[in-house]
Design an enzyme around this catalytic site. Structure first.
Site, PDB file in Angstrom:
ATOM      1  N   GLU A  34      -1.336  -7.288   0.618  1.00 34.42           N
ATOM      2  CA  GLU A  34      -0.783  -6.015   0.187  1.00 34.42           C
ATOM      3  C   GLU A  34       0.726  -6.112   0.405  1.00 34.42           C
ATOM      4  O   GLU A  34       1.171  -6.458   1.514  1.00 34.42           O
ATOM      5  CB  GLU A  34      -1.365  -4.876   1.031  1.00 34.42           C
ATOM      6  CG  GLU A  34      -0.876  -3.550   0.525  1.00 34.42           C
ATOM      7  CD  GLU A  34      -1.416  -2.351   1.307  1.00 34.42           C
ATOM      8  OE1 GLU A  34      -2.255  -2.525   2.201  1.00 34.42           O
ATOM      9  OE2 GLU A  34      -0.960  -1.241   0.989  1.00 34.42           O
ATOM     10  N   ARG A 259     -10.103 -13.285  12.319  1.00 36.93           N
ATOM     11  CA  ARG A 259      -8.658 -13.278  12.141  1.00 36.93           C
ATOM     12  C   ARG A 259      -7.991 -13.996  13.304  1.00 36.93           C
ATOM     13  O   ARG A 259      -8.550 -14.124  14.384  1.00 36.93           O
ATOM     14  CB  ARG A 259      -8.123 -11.870  11.930  1.00 36.93           C
ATOM     15  CG  ARG A 259      -8.262 -10.932  13.085  1.00 36.93           C
ATOM     16  CD  ARG A 259      -8.019  -9.493  12.653  1.00 36.93           C
ATOM     17  NE  ARG A 259      -6.655  -9.266  12.196  1.00 36.93           N
ATOM     18  CZ  ARG A 259      -6.344  -8.711  11.019  1.00 36.93           C
ATOM     19  NH1 ARG A 259      -7.287  -8.342  10.186  1.00 36.93           N
ATOM     20  NH2 ARG A 259      -5.107  -8.508  10.690  1.00 36.93           N
ATOM     21  N   LYS A 269       1.155  -5.863  10.186  1.00 36.33           N
ATOM     22  CA  LYS A 269       2.383  -5.522   9.474  1.00 36.33           C
ATOM     23  C   LYS A 269       2.908  -4.155   9.898  1.00 36.33           C
ATOM     24  O   LYS A 269       4.113  -3.934   9.969  1.00 36.33           O
ATOM     25  CB  LYS A 269       2.130  -5.548   7.964  1.00 36.33           C
ATOM     26  CG  LYS A 269       2.122  -6.955   7.415  1.00 36.33           C
ATOM     27  CD  LYS A 269       1.824  -6.967   5.925  1.00 36.33           C
ATOM     28  CE  LYS A 269       0.369  -6.726   5.674  1.00 36.33           C
ATOM     29  NZ  LYS A 269      -0.011  -6.898   4.267  1.00 36.33           N
TER      30      LYS A 269
HETATM   31  P1  ATP Z   1      -2.123  -6.542   8.679  1.00 34.87           P
HETATM   32  O1  ATP Z   1      -3.176  -5.851   9.468  1.00 34.87           O
HETATM   33  O2  ATP Z   1      -1.288  -7.486   9.460  1.00 34.87           O
HETATM   34  O3  ATP Z   1      -1.315  -5.630   7.840  1.00 34.87           O
HETATM   35  P2  ATP Z   1      -3.792  -7.033   6.515  1.00 34.87           P
HETATM   36  O4  ATP Z   1      -5.112  -7.669   6.675  1.00 34.87           O
HETATM   37  O5  ATP Z   1      -3.715  -5.574   6.283  1.00 34.87           O
HETATM   38  O6  ATP Z   1      -2.922  -7.477   7.724  1.00 34.87           O
HETATM   39  P3  ATP Z   1      -3.275  -7.984   3.919  1.00 34.87           P
HETATM   40  O7  ATP Z   1      -1.982  -8.056   3.211  1.00 34.87           O
HETATM   41  O8  ATP Z   1      -4.266  -7.012   3.449  1.00 34.87           O
HETATM   42  O9  ATP Z   1      -2.926  -7.730   5.418  1.00 34.87           O
HETATM   43  O10 ATP Z   1      -3.916  -9.418   4.078  1.00 34.87           O
HETATM   44  C1  ATP Z   1      -3.968 -10.437   3.125  1.00 34.87           C
HETATM   45  C2  ATP Z   1      -4.992 -11.432   3.559  1.00 34.87           C
HETATM   46  O11 ATP Z   1      -4.613 -12.021   4.794  1.00 34.87           O
HETATM   47  C3  ATP Z   1      -6.343 -10.780   3.762  1.00 34.87           C
HETATM   48  O12 ATP Z   1      -7.314 -11.568   3.141  1.00 34.87           O
HETATM   49  C4  ATP Z   1      -6.495 -10.740   5.247  1.00 34.87           C
HETATM   50  O13 ATP Z   1      -7.828 -10.807   5.615  1.00 34.87           O
HETATM   51  C5  ATP Z   1      -5.686 -11.957   5.712  1.00 34.87           C
HETATM   52  N1  ATP Z   1      -5.182 -11.780   7.073  1.00 34.87           N
HETATM   53  C6  ATP Z   1      -4.407 -10.779   7.524  1.00 34.87           C
HETATM   54  N2  ATP Z   1      -4.193 -10.900   8.844  1.00 34.87           N
HETATM   55  C7  ATP Z   1      -4.831 -12.025   9.242  1.00 34.87           C
HETATM   56  C8  ATP Z   1      -5.001 -12.709  10.493  1.00 34.87           C
HETATM   57  N3  ATP Z   1      -4.441 -12.251  11.618  1.00 34.87           N
HETATM   58  N4  ATP Z   1      -5.737 -13.832  10.515  1.00 34.87           N
HETATM   59  C9  ATP Z   1      -6.289 -14.313   9.399  1.00 34.87           C
HETATM   60  N5  ATP Z   1      -6.188 -13.727   8.190  1.00 34.87           N
HETATM   61  C10 ATP Z   1      -5.470 -12.593   8.103  1.00 34.87           C
HETATM   62 MG    MG Z   2      -3.694  -4.062   5.170  1.00 33.29          MG
END
Ligand code: ATP
Ligand code: MG
Length: 551
Positions: A34, A259, A269
Site C-alpha cells: 500500500e 512476518r 509504516k
Molecule cells: P505495515 O504494517 O508495516 O504498514 P503492511 O502489511 O500494512 O505493513 P503493506 O504495504 O500492506 O504493508 O504490505 C505489502 C506486503 O508486505 C504484504 O504482502 C505484507 O504482508 C508484507 N509485509 C509487510 N510487513 C511485513 C513483515 N514485517 N514481514 C514480512 N512481510 C511483510
Molecule cells: Mg497496511
C-alpha cells in the site's frame, strides 16, 4: 558469487506440487504494497520471497500498488517503493495499481447485489461493530439486510454518484452473522470516502475494502499464489468467498507466512511515519530507520539484505529475529568488498619529537588483506600525527596496552612510538602528547628486536582531511512499556553521535555511497545527504565485531 538459498519452505513445496499436478503451468506472484509509507526490512522479506519463488520456477512477479485507501496514499511513496524494489535487485513483470481495477470491482459488487449476496446498510460504524458479536457469541443481523435487490442496486449507484456523506451507508457482503469466523459476519466491502485519490482523482467517492479488493486484484492478474502475512489467515475464507461469489475466472489461492520482527525495531509504516512526522528522525531515510531507504543510506548492501532474508527462512509462526543477525550479514558482505583505511574519530595530536621537521615519507599500506587484488596504497608520515583520544591514558588501568607515559606501541603501517610527555589545557584535558619513534622498527622491515602489545591507528596531521562521523545505536530501547506508554517513550536518546575527526588524504574524493573499513572502527558509508563539496560525512554501517554467533 552470491548463492541463492535453495532450501525448501512450505510455499515452495506447494508450488512444486501445483506444477507437477498440472494445476498451474506458470507461477505468478505479486508484491502488493500500500503506498502509504516507505518500505521496511519486513517488506524486503516479502519482496525476496515473492520474486525468488517465481524466478526459481521461471514464473512472473508483478508489483501492484494496493491503493484502495485514498486518505493515506501518496505518489512520493509510489516512487520510493519502485526505487527500493529495484535497488534490492528485482524487476517486476507488470506494474499495476489496484485503483485501475475500480470499474471492474464496482461491476463485481453489482454481481453480488444481483445474486442477493450484498446489501446496502445504513448502520453507523459503531452500530455495525456492536452487532458483530464476539468469538463466543454470534452477531445480530442488520435491519437493512433484507432490502430488495432493486433497492440495493439503486442505493449502491447513488452511493457512487456521491448522494451520501462519508459513513452514511456501506455495502456489506451478505454471508453469515453466526459464522464462527467474525470476518464472515457480513463484512463491509465498500465505504464512502469523499477524498482525492492519488491516481483516480475525484472520479470515485466509494472505495472497496481490502478483503474485497485484494482477491479481485489477484484474480484479474492471474496470480496463482497470493502470499501474505499470518494475520490474514482468518481472512482466507472471505478471500475464497469473494473469488467464488464474484465469479472470477482465475482462482488464486492465499498462503500465509510469519512476518519479520526484529529486536529493538518498530516495523509498521504507521509507527515509522510517526517518527518522521514527530521529527524524531530526519526523514524516512534516516540511517536509524529500518526502511530500505534508511538501510541504504546507512550503507547496507542489497546483497546483505537478500542473504539475511533467505537465511531467516519462511516460517508459519511469528518470532523475533535478533537485529545483530542482520549486522552479521552486512559485515560478511563488506569484508572482501571494502578497502581498509584509517580514520581518527576523536583526534589527539601527537608530536614525534625526534622526527625531522619538514620531512615527509610515504609508507606502504595494504588496501585489503582479504583481497589479494586490492593492492597497496601510499600514506604520508611526518612529525605530527593524530591518534584517538582513547589510545592515550595518563593513568592507565592494568592490561591497557596503548599509549601512556613510558609505554611503546606500534603505529599501524609505520613505526613504534614511545610516549614521553604530554600537555594539558587549563581544564586538565590532555591536548597533545610527545613521543619518540624508533626508525629501526619500520613496518615491513622485518624488525624483531622487541615486541609491543598494542597497535593503534593514526593519520598524518598535515595531510589529514577533516570529516564528520555519525555513529548509531538502536533507535528503540529494549524496555518494557509501562501502562499508557507507547514506543515513543522508549526512544534511545543516544541513538546518534556526531564526531568531527580526520580521514586519510587518499579518501578526500570519496563519493556518496563509497564504503570503507576504518581500522578498528568498523564499516562506514559516505552519506549521500550531508556530504557536499566542502564536507565529507560518514555513517557507521556496523562496527567490526559482535558477540552474535550465527548457528
Ligand atoms: P505495515 O504494517 O508495516 O504498514 P503492511 O502489511 O500494512 O505493513 P503493506 O504495504 O500492506 O504493508 O504490505 C505489502 C506486503 O508486505 C504484504 O504482502 C505484507 O504482508 C508484507 N509485509 C509487510 N510487513 C511485513 C513483515 N514485517 N514481514 C514480512 N512481510 C511483510
Ligand atoms: Mg497496511
Amino acid at each position: 558469487m552470491e548463492s541463492k538459498n535453495t532450501s525448501s519452505n512450505f510455499i515452495k513445496n506447494i508450488i512444486i506440487e501445483d506444477l507437477e499436478s498440472g494445476k498451474h503451468k506458470e507461477i505468478i506472484t505479486r508484491f502488493p504494497p500500500e503506498p502509504n509509507g516507505y518500505l521496511h526490512i519486513g517488506h524486503a522479506k516479502s519482496i525476496i520471497l515473492n520474486f525468488e519463488l517465481a524466478d526459481e520456477f521461471k514464473g512472473k512477479t508483478n508489483l501492484r500498488f494496493d491503493d484502495t485507501n485514498p486518505i493515506k496514499e501518496d505518489t512520493e511513496y509510489v516512487e520510493s517503493i519502485k526505487e527500493d524494489v529495484k535497488w534490492l535487485g528485482f524487476d517486476w513483470d507488470e506494474l499495476h495499481f489496484a485503483s485501475n481495477y475500480f470499474d471492474e470491482m464496482y461491476d463485481r459488487a453489482v454481481v453480488l447485489i444481483k445474486k442477493g449476496k450484498a446489501f446496502v446498510c445504513d448502520l453507523s460504524a459503531e452500530e455495525i461493530k456492536n452487532l458483530r458479536g464476539t468469538l463466543k457469541e454470534p452477531g445480530k443481523e442488520s435491519p437493512y439486510r433484507n432490502r430488495t435487490v432493486e433497492e440495493n442496486l439503486d442505493l449502491f449507484e447513488r452511493m457512487r454518484k456521491g448522494e451520501f456523506k462519508d459513513g452514511e451507508k456501506v455495502l456489506r457482503a451478505k454471508i453469515d452473522m453466526s459464522s464462527p469466523n467474525i470476518n464472515m459476519r457480513d463484512p463491509i466491502i465498500y465505504r464512502i470516502a469523499h477524498a482525492e485519490h492519488h491516481n483516480t482523482g475525484d472520479k470515485w467517492c466509494i472505495y472497496p475494502m481490502y478483503d474485497f479488493a485484494h482477491p479481485i486484484e489477484d484474480a484479474i492478474e492471474g496470480v496463482t499464489h497470493s502470499i501474505c502475512t499470518l494475520e490474514f489467515e482468518d481472512h482466507r475464507p472471505l478471500y475464497d468467498w469473494v473469488i467464488s461469489e464474484c465469479e472470477m475466472e482465475s482462482k488464486p489461492r492465499q498462503y500465509e507466512f510469519a512476518r519479520l520482527n526484529l529486536t529493538n525495531t518498530v516495523m509498521s509504516k504507521r509507527k515509522l511515519k510517526l517518527l518522521v512526522d514527530e521529527n524524531v528522525v530526519d526523514g524516512w531515510d534516516d540511517p536509524r530507520m529500518p526502511t530500505i531507504a534508511g538501510l541504504r543510506r546507512k550503507g547496507y548492501t542489497p546483497e546483505a539484505i537478500r542473504r539475511f532474508c533467505r537465511e531467516i527462512g519462511v516460517a508459519k509462526s511469528n518470532s523475533t529475529v535478533d537485529a545483530q543477525m542482520l549486522e552479521h550479514f552486512v559485515r560478511e558482505d563488506l569484508l572482501a568488498k571494502t578497502p581498509r583505511t584509517m580514520a581518527v574519530l576523536r583526534p589527539l595530536k601527537v608530536v614525534i619529537t625526534n622526527y625531522p621537521e619538514g620531512q615527509i615519507e610515504m609508507l606502504d599500506a595494504e588496501n585489503n588483506p582479504d583481497d589479494p587484488n586490492a593492492g597497496v596504497r601510499q600514506i604520508p608520515f611526518s612529525r605530527e600525527i593524530y591518534i584517538e583520544q582513547e589510545d592515550f591514558m595518563e593513568n592507565p588501568p592494568k592490561k591497557y596496552f596503548r599509549l601512556f607515559p613510558g609505554n611503546e606501541v606500534r603505529l599501524k603501517h609505520a613505526y613504534f612510538i614511545k610516549c614521553n610527555d604530554f600537555i594539558k589545557d587549563e581544564n586538565g584535558n590532555v591536548v597533545e602528547i610527545h613521543c619518540t619513534y624508533d626508525p629501526e622498527t619500520k613496518s615491513g622491515s622485518g624488525f624483531t628486536g622487541r615486541k609491543v602489545k598494542g597497535t593503534i591507528h593514526w593519520v598524518d596531521a598535515a595531510a589529514a582531511v577533516p570529516a564528520e562521523f555519525r555513529l548509531y545505536e538502536p533507535l528503540i530501547l529494549d524496555e518494557e512499556q509501562e501502562e499508557g506508554e507507547t514506543f515513543l517513550d522508549n526512544i534511545n536518546p543516544n541513538s546518534l553521535e556526531i564526531l568531527q575527526g580526520f580521514i586519510e588524504e587518499n579518501m578526500k574524493n570519496a563519493k556518496p555511497h563509497d564504503k570503507f573499513q576504518f581500522f578498528r572502527h568498523g564499516y562506514f558509508n559516505v552519506d549521500p545527504k550531508y556530504t557536499s563539496d566542502d564536507k565529507i560525512v560518514f555513517n557507521r554501517i556496523v562496527s567490526l565485531k559482535s558477540s552474535f554467533k550465527i548457528q
